[in-house]
Write a protein that holds these residues in place. Structure first.
Motif, short mmCIF file in Angstrom:
data_model
loop_
_atom_site.label_atom_id
_atom_site.label_comp_id
_atom_site.label_asym_id
_atom_site.label_seq_id
_atom_site.Cartn_x
_atom_site.Cartn_y
_atom_site.Cartn_z
N THR A 186 39.42 38.13 44.56
CA THR A 186 38.75 36.99 45.19
C THR A 186 39.69 36.20 46.08
OG1 THR A 186 37.20 36.83 43.35
CG2 THR A 186 37.44 34.89 44.70
N THR A 187 40.98 36.20 45.76
CA THR A 187 41.94 35.48 46.60
C THR A 187 42.09 36.12 47.97
OG1 THR A 187 43.78 36.76 45.68
CG2 THR A 187 43.23 34.70 44.58
N ILE A 188 41.68 37.38 48.08
CA ILE A 188 41.72 38.10 49.36
C ILE A 188 40.36 38.09 50.02
CG2 ILE A 188 42.19 40.34 50.44
CD1 ILE A 188 44.04 40.93 48.03
N ASP A 189 39.31 38.27 49.23
CA ASP A 189 37.94 38.35 49.74
C ASP A 189 37.04 37.52 48.83
OD1 ASP A 189 35.48 38.96 50.75
OD2 ASP A 189 35.50 41.06 50.13
N ARG A 190 36.57 36.38 49.30
CA ARG A 190 35.75 35.48 48.50
C ARG A 190 34.44 36.12 48.03
NH1 ARG A 190 39.77 32.79 47.63
NH2 ARG A 190 40.08 30.62 48.22
N GLU A 191 33.98 37.14 48.76
CA GLU A 191 32.74 37.80 48.36
C GLU A 191 32.89 38.52 47.02
OE1 GLU A 191 29.85 37.59 49.97
OE2 GLU A 191 30.82 36.21 51.36
N SER A 192 34.13 38.77 46.62
CA SER A 192 34.35 39.46 45.35
C SER A 192 33.94 38.60 44.16
CB SER A 192 35.82 39.86 45.21
OG SER A 192 36.19 40.78 46.22
N ALA A 193 33.81 37.29 44.35
CA ALA A 193 33.45 36.40 43.25
C ALA A 193 32.06 36.74 42.71
CB ALA A 193 33.52 34.94 43.69
#
Length: 599
Positions: A186-193
């Motif tokens: 998530t720190t790289i890609d917020r969509e991963s949240a």
């Protein structure tokens, strides 16, 4: 009299307008980020200052702090000097290691994605995820966290994952792993949240279907789900940790005898199954002992370390360096280095004293533990550190997981001697001489110097500092040390570094925000910073977690106030301190309103 009152009100209005003019100018003359922070502070407190709030990520360079941690060599003949000379793997001389800057990929490059993963076909999950993203998540986990937790044999897992076999892989384990990896990603890609939430929902459903099936993948998945729950502030990892331990015990993993569903026909383990059992046994033991350390309780402690061989055990020892002795029957992947077997040995040593320090007993630990016991434990850890392979010593090319090993080593030393720092009168009564009494303080200070150095260096040098949870204990212990010694001219810089480190981690893990809030609660309560400063710092932390579904109540049994926990663990817990912060904030609003009415 009415005229006099009107005059006073007129003067007050002029002062108020002047102050508001300063506030407006403060929004004009600073960067957008600082203006937003000022606006958030004004919304929270009704006040704002023309002076920007202190930044979370202090502008004092990390390399400067590294140089100042130990500005002069320790006195020759002193304990810290002796430790540096005789035990240099654990206590190297504190020199500036040369921080490469923000982009440290050239110094600590991430492992390449194994080609085997690139051909991955995700048929293990109903969650919509591409092969490419699944492979990225898997590789990130294997490179970053697996060398630390090692809950399964990575080679066997990946082979079964790609070949679609269910001996060492399962849909539950895949979903649990990808859920944990998504949080870090998530720190790289917020969509991963949102993807993490979907994986967790699927994993919970699979858990209900598999919780009575005693298999190695289910045991490993239980610990991963526990980690997801713990670091996202959901009930301290329950029920996964308890049921996972019970399952491991039913399978007799920790004693090395018995068999599981794979060996019921022949009752004879193959080499592969033996390796898989060893990995899961030690991985579970390490995770449970780590949790006991952080929560200062032996509630879930396994007690005796596994009797099965440690995977790659000899590779972490000096004997492998000198004589080429290794463990050919269980060679670990290159990206794991030599850290995992060293951590297994470390947690085995640590579990011994945890069982005594943190056993269920109403009496404070300082009344139950003698200086002699602490010294004996310290000497065992020293002897172990001296036996480590030279590649586990700290240096410019150290892997992040090797540095995390050193972090845990020194927080362990701090915790062993903490009771005698917090209550010197009792400690002095236990000691046989004044020199014996001073010894714990000197050793505590020596490890604290090392830990400060490690903390600043790790955050500055390793890209994973923002998404691996297992180094946060350094931030916790250095943050506590800063709050305990406000006479140190750098205490505020260290506090800012620790709060900033938790701000980085908050993008991945909700509990990081709760720990930062608890540390700020202690700082306000002790009068070290104002509530306005604390709220501004906390707003900066929360700015990294706008994607979190909820930032409200976090349930966990992490101990944050380390000194208070020596005599009153309940008052030192994260939840209690976070509630205290909210109470202090309400009191601040009340007193501010009262001051306004008086004027």
């Amino acid at each position: 009299m009415p005229f006099a009152r009107l005059k006073r009100e007129n003067i007050a209005l002029k002062e108020q307008n002047k102050e508001q003019g300063k506030i407006i100018e403060s929004f004009k003359n600073v960067s957008e980020q600082v203006a937003i922070e000022n606006l958030n502070k004004f919304r929270l407190t009704g006040k704002a200052s023309a002076t920007p709030p202190p930044p979370v990520n202090t502008t004092i360079s990390d390399s400067a702090l590294l140089a100042q941690i130990l500005p002069t060599p320790p006195a020759q003949g002193g304990i810290e000097f002796e430790l540096m000379i005789r035990h240099s793997i654990a206590y190297p001389a504190l020199i500036v290691l040369g921080i490469p800057g923000v982009d440290s990929a050239s110094s600590h490059p991430p492992c390449s994605t194994p080609s085997q993963h690139r051909s991955l076909h995700i048929y293990w999950t109903r969650t919509a995820v591409t092969d490419q993203l699944a492979a990225t998540l898997l590789s990130q986990y294997l490179q970053t966290d697996h060398p630390i937790v090692g809950l399964f044999d990575a080679n066997l897992f990946v082979t079964d994952l790609v070949d679609c076999r269910k001996r060492f892989c399962s849909p539950l384990l895949v979903c649990a792993l990808l859920c944990w990896a998504c949080h870090a990603h998530t720190t790289i890609d917020r969509e991963s949240a949102s993807l993490a939430e979907t994986f967790f929902s699927e994993a919970k459903a699979l858990w209900e279907q598999n919780r009575t099936l005693d298999t190695l993948p289910t045991v490993a998945a239980a610990q991963l789900l526990s980690l997801v729950s713990i670091y996202n502030g959901n009930d301290g990892g329950l029920p996964y940790i308890t049921e996972g331990i019970a399952m491991a015990k039913r399978m007799d993993l920790f004693r090395g005898s018995g068999y599981d569903a794979f060996t019921q026909e022949s009752k004879k383990e193959t080499d592969e199954i033996a390796m898989a059992r060893a990995h899961t046994a030690w991985g579970v033991f390490n995770c449970v002992t780590m949790r006991s350390f952080l929560c200062q309780t032996d509630e879930f402690a396994i007690g005796i370390a596994p009797t099965v061989n440690i995977p790659g055990s000899n590779s972490c020892l000096r004997s492998a360096e000198l004589f080429g002795v290794d463990s050919p029957s269980h060679v670990l992947p290159d990206y794991m280095g030599r850290t995992f077997p060293a951590l297994c040995q470390f947690w085995a040593l640590t579990s011994d004293w945890i069982a005594i320090y943190y056993r269920e007993d109403p009496s404070p630990v300082c009344t139950r533990i003698s200086v002699d016991f602490a010294e004996h434990t310290f000497q065992k850890l020293l002897a172990w550190s001296d036996s480590l392979h030279v590649m586990l010593a700290r240096g410019p090319q150290s892997t992040h997981h090797a540095v995390i090993l050193h972090i845990w080593y020194h927080v362990s030393i701090l915790q062993i001697f903490r009771p005698f720092m917090r209550f010197p009168a009792q400690a002095l009564g236990e000691a046989t001489s004044t020199a014996d009494y001073l010894s714990p303080e000197a050793k505590f200070t020596a490890s604290l110097h090392q830990l400060k150095h490690l903390t600043v260096m790790f955050r500055s040098s390793y890209q994973c500092a923002g998404f691996t949870a297992f180094w946060h204990v350094a931030l916790l212990y250095v943050g506590n040390a800063a709050l305990e010694d406000s006479r140190d001219p750098q205490w505020r810089q260290y506090l800012d570094i620790c709060v900033g480190g938790y701000a980085d981690l908050y993008g991945a893990f909700r509990v990081a925000g709760g720990i930062a809030k608890s540390l700020l609660s202690l700082a306000v309560y002790r009068g070290l910073i104002t509530m306005v400063e604390a709220q501004a710092l906390l707003s900066s932390v929360h700015a990294n977690g706008t994607h979190h579904i909820s930032v409200e109540h976090i349930t966990t049994t992490f101990v944050v106030d380390l000194n208070t926990a020596v005599s009153d663990r309940g008052a030192a817990l994260l939840e209690q301190l976070a509630d205290n912060f909210d109470g202090l904030a309400i009191f601040e609003e009340f007193t501010s309103a009262a001051d306004f009415l008086e004027t």
